[in-house]
Design an enzyme around this catalytic site. Structure first.
Site, PDB file in Angstrom:
ATOM      1  N   GLY A 177      21.241  -0.937  25.870  1.00  0.00           N
ATOM      2  CA  GLY A 177      21.852  -0.427  24.645  1.00  0.00           C
ATOM      3  C   GLY A 177      23.054  -1.189  24.116  1.00  0.00           C
ATOM      4  N   GLY A 178      23.247  -2.428  24.573  1.00  0.00           N
ATOM      5  CA  GLY A 178      24.395  -3.225  24.103  1.00  0.00           C
ATOM      6  C   GLY A 178      24.367  -3.450  22.593  1.00  0.00           C
ATOM      7  N   ASP A 181       5.862   0.349  22.658  1.00  0.00           N
ATOM      8  CA  ASP A 181       5.840  -1.108  22.570  1.00  0.00           C
ATOM      9  C   ASP A 181       6.440  -1.554  21.227  1.00  0.00           C
ATOM     10  OD1 ASP A 181       5.221  -3.773  22.452  1.00  0.00           O
ATOM     11  OD2 ASP A 181       3.115  -3.529  23.024  1.00  0.00           O
ATOM     12  N   ASP A 223      15.732  -7.946  20.496  1.00  0.00           N
ATOM     13  CA  ASP A 223      16.169  -8.748  21.659  1.00  0.00           C
ATOM     14  C   ASP A 223      15.112  -8.670  22.767  1.00  0.00           C
ATOM     15  OD1 ASP A 223      17.890 -10.314  23.193  1.00  0.00           O
ATOM     16  OD2 ASP A 223      19.103  -8.628  23.884  1.00  0.00           O
ATOM     17  N   LYS A 230      13.832 -16.812  22.444  1.00  0.00           N
ATOM     18  CA  LYS A 230      14.025 -17.481  23.737  1.00  0.00           C
ATOM     19  C   LYS A 230      13.470 -18.892  23.565  1.00  0.00           C
ATOM     20  CE  LYS A 230      15.238 -13.433  24.828  1.00  0.00           C
ATOM     21  NZ  LYS A 230      16.651 -13.063  24.833  1.00  0.00           N
ATOM     22  N   CYS A 277      17.127  -1.500  25.346  1.00  0.00           N
ATOM     23  CA  CYS A 277      17.773  -1.013  26.576  1.00  0.00           C
ATOM     24  C   CYS A 277      18.470  -2.125  27.366  1.00  0.00           C
ATOM     25  CB  CYS A 277      16.721  -0.347  27.456  1.00  0.00           C
ATOM     26  SG  CYS A 277      16.149   1.176  26.675  1.00  0.00           S
TER      27      CYS A 277
HETATM   28  C1  LIG Z   1      17.320  -8.577  27.082  1.00  0.00           C
HETATM   29  S1  LIG Z   1      16.886  -6.919  27.215  1.00  0.00           S
HETATM   30  C2  LIG Z   1      17.664  -6.225  25.818  1.00  0.00           C
HETATM   31  C3  LIG Z   1      19.121  -5.972  25.980  1.00  0.00           C
HETATM   32  C4  LIG Z   1      19.700  -5.173  24.847  1.00  0.00           C
HETATM   33  N1  LIG Z   1      19.673  -5.899  23.591  1.00  0.00           N
HETATM   34  C5  LIG Z   1      21.108  -4.775  25.147  1.00  0.00           C
HETATM   35  O1  LIG Z   1      22.002  -5.244  24.427  1.00  0.00           O
HETATM   36  O2  LIG Z   1      21.340  -3.990  26.053  1.00  0.00           O
HETATM   37  C6  LIG Z   1      15.212  -6.908  26.756  1.00  0.00           C
HETATM   38  C7  LIG Z   1      14.623  -5.538  26.634  1.00  0.00           C
HETATM   39  O3  LIG Z   1      13.361  -5.664  25.997  1.00  0.00           O
HETATM   40  C8  LIG Z   1      12.501  -4.691  26.510  1.00  0.00           C
HETATM   41  N2  LIG Z   1      11.132  -5.084  26.184  1.00  0.00           N
HETATM   42  C9  LIG Z   1      10.434  -6.151  26.636  1.00  0.00           C
HETATM   43  N3  LIG Z   1       9.202  -6.165  26.072  1.00  0.00           N
HETATM   44  C10 LIG Z   1       9.145  -5.080  25.256  1.00  0.00           C
HETATM   45  C11 LIG Z   1       8.161  -4.562  24.385  1.00  0.00           C
HETATM   46  N4  LIG Z   1       6.982  -5.180  24.239  1.00  0.00           N
HETATM   47  N5  LIG Z   1       8.443  -3.445  23.698  1.00  0.00           N
HETATM   48  C12 LIG Z   1       9.638  -2.831  23.818  1.00  0.00           C
HETATM   49  N6  LIG Z   1      10.612  -3.285  24.612  1.00  0.00           N
HETATM   50  C13 LIG Z   1      10.370  -4.399  25.319  1.00  0.00           C
HETATM   51  C14 LIG Z   1      12.819  -4.635  27.985  1.00  0.00           C
HETATM   52  O4  LIG Z   1      12.451  -3.373  28.505  1.00  0.00           O
HETATM   53  C15 LIG Z   1      14.341  -4.839  27.977  1.00  0.00           C
HETATM   54  O5  LIG Z   1      15.021  -3.608  28.033  1.00  0.00           O
END
Ligand SMILES: C[S@@+](CC[C@H](N)C(=O)[O-])C[C@H]1O[C@@H](n2cnc3c(N)ncnc32)[C@H](O)[C@@H]1O
Length: 361
Positions: free
Chosen positions: A224-225, A261, A278, A307, A222
Protein backbone atom coordinates in the site's frame (compact mmCIF):
# COMPACT_ATOMS: atom_id res chain seq x y z
CA UNK A 1 34.22 26.75 -25.89
CA UNK A 2 33.33 23.19 -24.97
CA UNK A 3 32.29 20.15 -26.93
CA UNK A 4 31.31 17.99 -23.94
CA UNK A 5 28.35 17.35 -21.72
CA UNK A 6 28.17 15.35 -18.51
CA UNK A 7 25.07 13.33 -17.68
CA UNK A 8 24.41 11.92 -14.21
CA UNK A 9 22.68 8.54 -14.05
CA UNK A 10 22.00 5.63 -11.74
CA UNK A 11 25.19 3.68 -11.05
CA UNK A 12 25.15 0.58 -13.29
CA UNK A 13 23.09 2.30 -16.02
CA UNK A 14 25.91 4.21 -17.72
CA UNK A 15 25.59 2.05 -20.85
CA UNK A 16 21.88 2.85 -21.22
CA UNK A 17 22.50 6.54 -20.52
CA UNK A 18 25.24 6.59 -23.19
CA UNK A 19 23.14 4.73 -25.76
CA UNK A 20 20.26 7.10 -25.18
CA UNK A 21 22.22 10.36 -25.53
CA UNK A 22 24.07 9.06 -28.61
CA UNK A 23 20.77 7.98 -30.20
CA UNK A 24 18.80 11.11 -29.34
CA UNK A 25 21.64 13.41 -30.43
CA UNK A 26 22.01 11.48 -33.71
CA UNK A 27 18.29 12.00 -34.41
CA UNK A 28 19.05 15.73 -34.29
CA UNK A 29 22.01 15.19 -36.60
CA UNK A 30 24.49 15.79 -33.80
CA UNK A 31 27.23 13.21 -33.76
CA UNK A 32 29.64 12.31 -31.04
CA UNK A 33 30.76 9.56 -28.73
CA UNK A 34 30.13 8.70 -25.12
CA UNK A 35 32.82 7.84 -22.57
CA UNK A 36 31.47 5.21 -20.23
CA UNK A 37 33.01 4.01 -16.99
CA UNK A 38 31.02 1.18 -15.44
CA UNK A 39 29.33 1.97 -12.10
CA UNK A 40 30.66 5.53 -12.15
CA UNK A 41 27.17 7.12 -12.08
CA UNK A 42 27.88 9.45 -15.01
CA UNK A 43 28.60 9.58 -18.74
CA UNK A 44 30.57 12.15 -20.72
CA UNK A 45 29.27 12.77 -24.24
CA UNK A 46 31.70 14.45 -26.59
CA UNK A 47 30.38 16.08 -29.78
CA UNK A 48 32.59 15.80 -32.83
CA UNK A 49 31.90 19.46 -33.66
CA UNK A 50 32.47 22.21 -31.11
CA UNK A 51 29.34 24.19 -31.86
CA UNK A 52 27.12 21.13 -31.57
CA UNK A 53 27.05 21.24 -27.75
CA UNK A 54 25.02 24.43 -27.84
CA UNK A 55 22.75 23.00 -30.52
CA UNK A 56 22.26 19.86 -28.44
CA UNK A 57 21.46 21.67 -25.23
CA UNK A 58 18.95 23.92 -26.98
CA UNK A 59 17.27 21.26 -29.09
CA UNK A 60 17.18 18.29 -26.75
CA UNK A 61 14.77 18.61 -23.88
CA UNK A 62 16.04 17.21 -20.60
CA UNK A 63 12.53 15.84 -20.04
CA UNK A 64 13.02 13.55 -23.06
CA UNK A 65 15.92 11.76 -21.40
CA UNK A 66 15.05 8.57 -19.53
CA UNK A 67 18.34 7.55 -17.96
CA UNK A 68 19.83 11.00 -17.20
CA UNK A 69 19.31 12.73 -13.89
CA UNK A 70 21.12 15.89 -14.95
CA UNK A 71 22.66 17.39 -18.07
CA UNK A 72 25.61 19.79 -17.82
CA UNK A 73 27.87 21.52 -20.36
CA UNK A 74 31.40 21.00 -19.10
CA UNK A 75 34.94 22.14 -19.83
CA UNK A 76 38.12 20.08 -19.67
CA UNK A 77 38.81 17.97 -16.58
CA UNK A 78 40.74 19.98 -13.98
CA UNK A 79 43.47 17.86 -12.46
CA UNK A 80 46.06 17.84 -9.71
CA UNK A 81 44.81 20.68 -7.57
CA UNK A 82 46.99 22.00 -4.89
CA UNK A 83 45.41 20.95 -1.61
CA UNK A 84 45.92 24.50 -0.38
CA UNK A 85 43.93 26.18 -3.16
CA UNK A 86 41.26 24.41 -5.09
CA UNK A 87 39.21 27.53 -5.56
CA UNK A 88 41.47 29.52 -7.90
CA UNK A 89 41.64 26.91 -10.73
CA UNK A 90 37.87 26.37 -10.49
CA UNK A 91 37.21 30.10 -10.74
CA UNK A 92 39.65 30.47 -13.66
CA UNK A 93 37.98 27.65 -15.51
CA UNK A 94 34.47 28.97 -14.87
CA UNK A 95 35.34 32.54 -15.81
CA UNK A 96 36.20 31.27 -19.32
CA UNK A 97 32.78 29.64 -19.64
CA UNK A 98 30.11 31.85 -18.05
CA UNK A 99 29.16 35.03 -16.30
CA UNK A 100 26.24 35.99 -14.09
CA UNK A 101 24.99 32.62 -12.96
CA UNK A 102 22.13 32.39 -10.49
CA UNK A 103 23.02 29.26 -8.53
CA UNK A 104 25.94 26.98 -7.60
CA UNK A 105 25.96 23.22 -7.03
CA UNK A 106 29.13 21.40 -5.96
CA UNK A 107 28.35 17.78 -6.71
CA UNK A 108 29.54 14.20 -7.12
CA UNK A 109 28.11 11.23 -8.98
CA UNK A 110 25.70 9.15 -6.91
CA UNK A 111 27.77 6.09 -5.96
CA UNK A 112 28.61 4.43 -2.65
CA UNK A 113 32.25 5.40 -3.04
CA UNK A 114 31.45 9.10 -3.46
CA UNK A 115 29.85 9.59 -0.02
CA UNK A 116 33.08 10.87 1.54
CA UNK A 117 33.71 13.14 -1.42
CA UNK A 118 30.21 14.55 -1.01
CA UNK A 119 31.08 15.76 2.50
CA UNK A 120 34.10 17.55 1.05
CA UNK A 121 31.88 19.17 -1.63
CA UNK A 122 29.52 20.48 1.02
CA UNK A 123 32.47 22.06 2.87
CA UNK A 124 33.85 23.63 -0.29
CA UNK A 125 30.50 25.15 -1.32
CA UNK A 126 30.47 28.12 1.07
CA UNK A 127 33.96 29.51 0.33
CA UNK A 128 33.55 28.80 -3.38
CA UNK A 129 30.20 30.60 -3.48
CA UNK A 130 31.76 33.57 -1.73
CA UNK A 131 34.68 33.69 -4.19
CA UNK A 132 32.40 33.35 -7.23
CA UNK A 133 30.27 36.22 -5.98
CA UNK A 134 33.33 38.40 -5.51
CA UNK A 135 34.34 37.73 -9.12
CA UNK A 136 30.73 38.43 -10.19
CA UNK A 137 30.49 35.02 -11.86
CA UNK A 138 27.69 34.23 -9.43
CA UNK A 139 25.15 36.94 -8.71
CA UNK A 140 24.93 38.10 -5.14
CA UNK A 141 21.24 37.44 -4.71
CA UNK A 142 19.80 34.04 -5.61
CA UNK A 143 17.61 35.06 -8.48
CA UNK A 144 15.88 33.77 -11.55
CA UNK A 145 19.07 33.78 -13.65
CA UNK A 146 18.83 30.79 -15.97
CA UNK A 147 22.43 29.61 -15.53
CA UNK A 148 23.33 27.11 -12.82
CA UNK A 149 27.02 26.47 -12.10
CA UNK A 150 28.01 22.85 -11.50
CA UNK A 151 31.36 21.81 -10.08
CA UNK A 152 31.41 18.06 -10.53
CA UNK A 153 34.07 16.30 -8.46
CA UNK A 154 35.36 12.95 -9.73
CA UNK A 155 38.05 12.58 -7.04
CA UNK A 156 39.32 14.95 -4.38
CA UNK A 157 41.86 16.29 -6.87
CA UNK A 158 39.91 16.19 -10.14
CA UNK A 159 36.72 17.91 -11.21
CA UNK A 160 34.76 19.23 -14.15
CA UNK A 161 33.37 22.72 -14.07
CA UNK A 162 30.35 23.59 -16.12
CA UNK A 163 26.81 24.85 -16.23
CA UNK A 164 23.22 23.98 -17.01
CA UNK A 165 20.17 26.08 -17.87
CA UNK A 166 17.37 26.09 -15.34
CA UNK A 167 14.80 25.80 -18.14
CA UNK A 168 16.38 22.56 -19.35
CA UNK A 169 17.85 20.78 -16.35
CA UNK A 170 16.86 19.00 -13.18
CA UNK A 171 16.09 21.53 -10.44
CA UNK A 172 17.45 19.13 -7.82
CA UNK A 173 20.95 18.92 -6.33
CA UNK A 174 22.70 15.95 -8.07
CA UNK A 175 19.42 15.50 -9.96
CA UNK A 176 17.85 13.81 -6.93
CA UNK A 177 14.81 15.12 -5.05
CA UNK A 178 15.40 14.65 -1.30
CA UNK A 179 12.32 12.99 0.17
CA UNK A 180 11.72 11.81 3.70
CA UNK A 181 10.21 8.39 4.26
CA UNK A 182 6.90 8.85 6.09
CA UNK A 183 7.11 6.54 9.10
CA UNK A 184 3.44 5.50 8.84
CA UNK A 185 3.69 4.42 5.17
CA UNK A 186 3.30 0.65 4.58
CA UNK A 187 6.31 0.31 2.25
CA UNK A 188 9.39 2.17 1.07
CA UNK A 189 8.06 2.19 -2.49
CA UNK A 190 5.81 5.03 -1.36
CA UNK A 191 8.80 7.26 -2.14
CA UNK A 192 8.77 6.11 -5.75
CA UNK A 193 5.30 7.54 -6.36
CA UNK A 194 6.05 10.68 -4.38
CA UNK A 195 9.20 11.20 -6.46
CA UNK A 196 7.18 10.63 -9.64
CA UNK A 197 4.85 13.49 -8.63
CA UNK A 198 7.86 15.77 -8.08
CA UNK A 199 9.49 14.84 -11.38
CA UNK A 200 6.50 14.71 -13.69
CA UNK A 201 3.98 17.24 -12.40
CA UNK A 202 4.96 20.92 -12.29
CA UNK A 203 4.37 22.34 -8.79
CA UNK A 204 1.96 24.97 -10.08
CA UNK A 205 -0.31 22.12 -11.29
CA UNK A 206 -0.31 20.05 -8.08
CA UNK A 207 -3.43 21.65 -6.64
CA UNK A 208 -5.41 20.93 -9.76
CA UNK A 209 -3.90 17.56 -10.75
CA UNK A 210 -3.66 15.96 -7.31
CA UNK A 211 -6.94 17.16 -5.96
CA UNK A 212 -8.74 15.96 -2.88
CA UNK A 213 -11.74 13.77 -3.76
CA UNK A 214 -10.31 12.41 -7.03
CA UNK A 215 -10.82 8.72 -7.80
CA UNK A 216 -7.77 6.54 -8.37
CA UNK A 217 -7.04 2.91 -9.18
CA UNK A 218 -3.83 1.34 -7.87
CA UNK A 219 -2.99 -1.92 -9.68
CA UNK A 220 -0.60 -4.17 -7.75
CA UNK A 221 -1.22 -2.04 -4.68
CA UNK A 222 -0.07 -4.19 -1.77
CA UNK A 223 1.12 -3.55 0.86
CA UNK A 224 0.00 0.00 0.00
CA UNK A 225 2.92 2.44 -0.37
CA UNK A 226 1.48 4.02 -3.51
CA UNK A 227 -2.09 3.92 -2.16
CA UNK A 228 -0.75 5.75 0.92
CA UNK A 229 0.35 8.68 -1.28
CA UNK A 230 -3.11 8.91 -2.82
CA UNK A 231 -4.91 8.61 0.51
CA UNK A 232 -2.64 11.32 1.93
CA UNK A 233 -3.96 13.58 -0.83
CA UNK A 234 -7.52 12.67 0.17
CA UNK A 235 -8.30 10.61 -2.91
CA UNK A 236 -10.65 7.64 -3.08
CA UNK A 237 -8.62 4.56 -4.07
CA UNK A 238 -9.50 1.19 -5.60
CA UNK A 239 -6.55 -0.97 -4.55
CA UNK A 240 -6.30 -4.02 -6.81
CA UNK A 241 -4.13 -6.90 -5.58
CA UNK A 242 -4.47 -10.44 -4.28
CA UNK A 243 -2.14 -9.62 -1.41
CA UNK A 244 -2.74 -7.92 1.93
CA UNK A 245 -3.22 -4.18 2.06
CA UNK A 246 -2.25 -2.26 5.21
CA UNK A 247 -5.15 -2.07 7.68
CA UNK A 248 -4.29 1.58 8.42
CA UNK A 249 -5.27 2.40 4.82
CA UNK A 250 -8.57 0.50 4.97
CA UNK A 251 -9.36 2.24 8.26
CA UNK A 252 -9.30 5.63 6.53
CA UNK A 253 -12.51 4.66 4.72
CA UNK A 254 -10.95 5.97 1.46
CA UNK A 255 -9.71 2.60 0.17
CA UNK A 256 -11.60 -0.29 -1.37
CA UNK A 257 -9.55 -3.48 -1.75
CA UNK A 258 -10.32 -5.63 -4.85
CA UNK A 259 -8.72 -9.06 -4.64
CA UNK A 260 -8.55 -9.71 -8.37
CA UNK A 261 -6.11 -9.87 -11.24
CA UNK A 262 -4.99 -6.41 -12.33
CA UNK A 263 -5.22 -7.49 -15.96
CA UNK A 264 -8.93 -8.31 -15.53
CA UNK A 265 -10.05 -5.39 -13.39
CA UNK A 266 -12.37 -2.88 -15.05
CA UNK A 267 -13.69 0.28 -13.44
CA UNK A 268 -17.50 0.36 -12.98
CA UNK A 269 -17.82 4.13 -13.37
CA UNK A 270 -16.33 6.62 -15.73
CA UNK A 271 -14.78 8.69 -12.94
CA UNK A 272 -11.18 7.53 -12.55
CA UNK A 273 -8.64 10.34 -12.78
CA UNK A 274 -5.49 8.43 -11.85
CA UNK A 275 -4.38 4.95 -12.82
CA UNK A 276 -1.31 3.74 -10.95
CA UNK A 277 0.38 0.43 -11.66
CA UNK A 278 3.33 -1.21 -9.90
CA UNK A 279 2.61 -4.81 -10.90
CA UNK A 280 5.76 -6.88 -11.40
CA UNK A 281 5.20 -8.20 -14.94
CA UNK A 282 6.78 -8.17 -18.37
CA UNK A 283 7.09 -4.51 -19.47
CA UNK A 284 5.31 -5.10 -22.79
CA UNK A 285 2.34 -6.63 -20.95
CA UNK A 286 2.10 -3.70 -18.52
CA UNK A 287 2.37 -1.17 -21.37
CA UNK A 288 -0.43 -2.98 -23.24
CA UNK A 289 -2.62 -2.85 -20.11
CA UNK A 290 -2.14 0.89 -19.65
CA UNK A 291 -2.75 1.46 -23.38
CA UNK A 292 -6.06 -0.41 -23.04
CA UNK A 293 -7.12 1.86 -20.16
CA UNK A 294 -6.24 5.00 -22.14
CA UNK A 295 -7.91 3.80 -25.35
CA UNK A 296 -11.08 2.93 -23.44
CA UNK A 297 -11.05 6.31 -21.71
CA UNK A 298 -11.05 4.61 -18.29
CA UNK A 299 -8.56 7.10 -16.79
CA UNK A 300 -7.24 10.61 -17.41
CA UNK A 301 -3.65 10.10 -16.33
CA UNK A 302 -1.40 7.20 -15.41
CA UNK A 303 1.84 6.56 -13.59
CA UNK A 304 3.30 3.09 -14.00
CA UNK A 305 6.50 1.15 -13.64
CA UNK A 306 8.16 -0.80 -16.41
CA UNK A 307 10.61 -3.40 -15.13
CA UNK A 308 13.59 -3.32 -17.45
CA UNK A 309 14.29 -6.29 -19.64
CA UNK A 310 17.67 -7.88 -18.98
CA UNK A 311 19.09 -7.50 -22.46
CA UNK A 312 19.27 -4.47 -24.73
CA UNK A 313 17.35 -2.43 -22.18
CA UNK A 314 17.39 0.89 -24.00
CA UNK A 315 16.47 -0.65 -27.34
CA UNK A 316 13.66 -2.80 -25.92
CA UNK A 317 12.27 -0.01 -23.77
CA UNK A 318 12.30 2.43 -26.71
CA UNK A 319 10.41 -0.12 -28.76
CA UNK A 320 7.74 -0.63 -26.06
CA UNK A 321 7.24 3.13 -25.60
CA UNK A 322 7.13 3.74 -29.33
CA UNK A 323 4.52 1.03 -29.82
CA UNK A 324 2.38 2.49 -27.04
CA UNK A 325 2.58 6.02 -28.45
CA UNK A 326 1.78 4.75 -31.93
CA UNK A 327 -1.30 2.81 -30.82
CA UNK A 328 -2.64 5.86 -29.00
CA UNK A 329 -1.89 8.13 -31.95
CA UNK A 330 -3.64 5.81 -34.39
CA UNK A 331 -6.81 5.98 -32.29
CA UNK A 332 -6.39 9.76 -31.98
CA UNK A 333 -5.83 9.66 -28.24
CA UNK A 334 -3.53 12.62 -27.57
CA UNK A 335 -1.21 12.24 -24.65
CA UNK A 336 1.74 13.88 -23.01
CA UNK A 337 4.15 11.11 -22.02
CA UNK A 338 7.40 11.18 -20.07
CA UNK A 339 9.62 8.35 -18.86
CA UNK A 340 12.36 8.58 -16.25
CA UNK A 341 14.51 6.25 -14.26
CA UNK A 342 13.80 7.79 -10.89
CA UNK A 343 16.21 7.80 -7.97
CA UNK A 344 13.93 5.28 -6.24
CA UNK A 345 13.72 3.06 -9.33
CA UNK A 346 16.11 0.14 -9.38
CA UNK A 347 15.95 -2.16 -12.42
CA UNK A 348 13.00 -0.21 -13.78
CA UNK A 349 11.72 3.09 -15.10
CA UNK A 350 8.59 5.08 -14.32
CA UNK A 351 6.25 6.36 -17.01
CA UNK A 352 3.80 9.24 -16.75
CA UNK A 353 0.97 9.69 -19.24
CA UNK A 354 -1.53 12.51 -19.29
CA UNK A 355 -4.45 12.57 -21.70
CA UNK A 356 -4.76 15.84 -23.59
CA UNK A 357 -8.20 16.79 -24.81
CA UNK A 358 -8.53 18.95 -27.89
CA UNK A 359 -10.62 21.99 -27.18
CA UNK A 360 -13.73 22.25 -29.33
CA UNK A 361 -14.19 25.90 -30.32
C1 LIG B 1 6.13 -4.19 -6.15
S1 LIG B 1 4.69 -4.74 -5.38
C2 LIG B 1 3.75 -3.27 -5.27
C3 LIG B 1 4.14 -2.37 -4.15
C4 LIG B 1 3.17 -1.24 -3.95
N1 LIG B 1 3.17 -0.32 -5.07
C5 LIG B 1 3.49 -0.49 -2.70
O1 LIG B 1 3.85 0.69 -2.82
O2 LIG B 1 3.36 -1.03 -1.61
C6 LIG B 1 3.87 -5.61 -6.64
C7 LIG B 1 2.50 -6.07 -6.27
O3 LIG B 1 1.85 -6.51 -7.46
C8 LIG B 1 1.00 -7.56 -7.13
N2 LIG B 1 0.68 -8.27 -8.37
C9 LIG B 1 1.51 -8.99 -9.17
N3 LIG B 1 0.81 -9.47 -10.23
C10 LIG B 1 -0.46 -9.04 -10.08
C11 LIG B 1 -1.64 -9.18 -10.85
N4 LIG B 1 -1.63 -9.86 -12.00
N5 LIG B 1 -2.77 -8.60 -10.40
C12 LIG B 1 -2.78 -7.89 -9.26
N6 LIG B 1 -1.70 -7.71 -8.50
C13 LIG B 1 -0.55 -8.27 -8.91
C14 LIG B 1 1.75 -8.37 -6.11
O4 LIG B 1 0.84 -9.11 -5.32
C15 LIG B 1 2.46 -7.27 -5.31
O5 LIG B 1 1.73 -6.93 -4.15
Amino acid sequence: MSNKIALYCRSGFEKECAEEITDKARKKEIFGFAQVKKNSGYVIFECYKMKDVNKLIHQLSFRELIFSRQIIIIGELLKDFSEKDRITPIIDSLSNQIKEAGDLRVEVADTNESKKLLRFCRKLTVPLRHALKEKKILLTKECLQPIVIHVFFITISTCYTGYSYSINNSPFYMGIPRLKFPSDAPSRSTLKLEEAFHIFIPYNEWEQRLQSGMNAVDLGACPGGWTYQLVKRNMIVHAVDNGEIAKSLIDTGQVRHHRIDAFKFQPKFNNITWLMCDVVEKPAKVAALITKWLLNGWCQSAIFNLKLPMKKRYENLSHILYKMQNQLKQKKVNVHMQTKQLYHDREEVTVYVQRIYNRVL
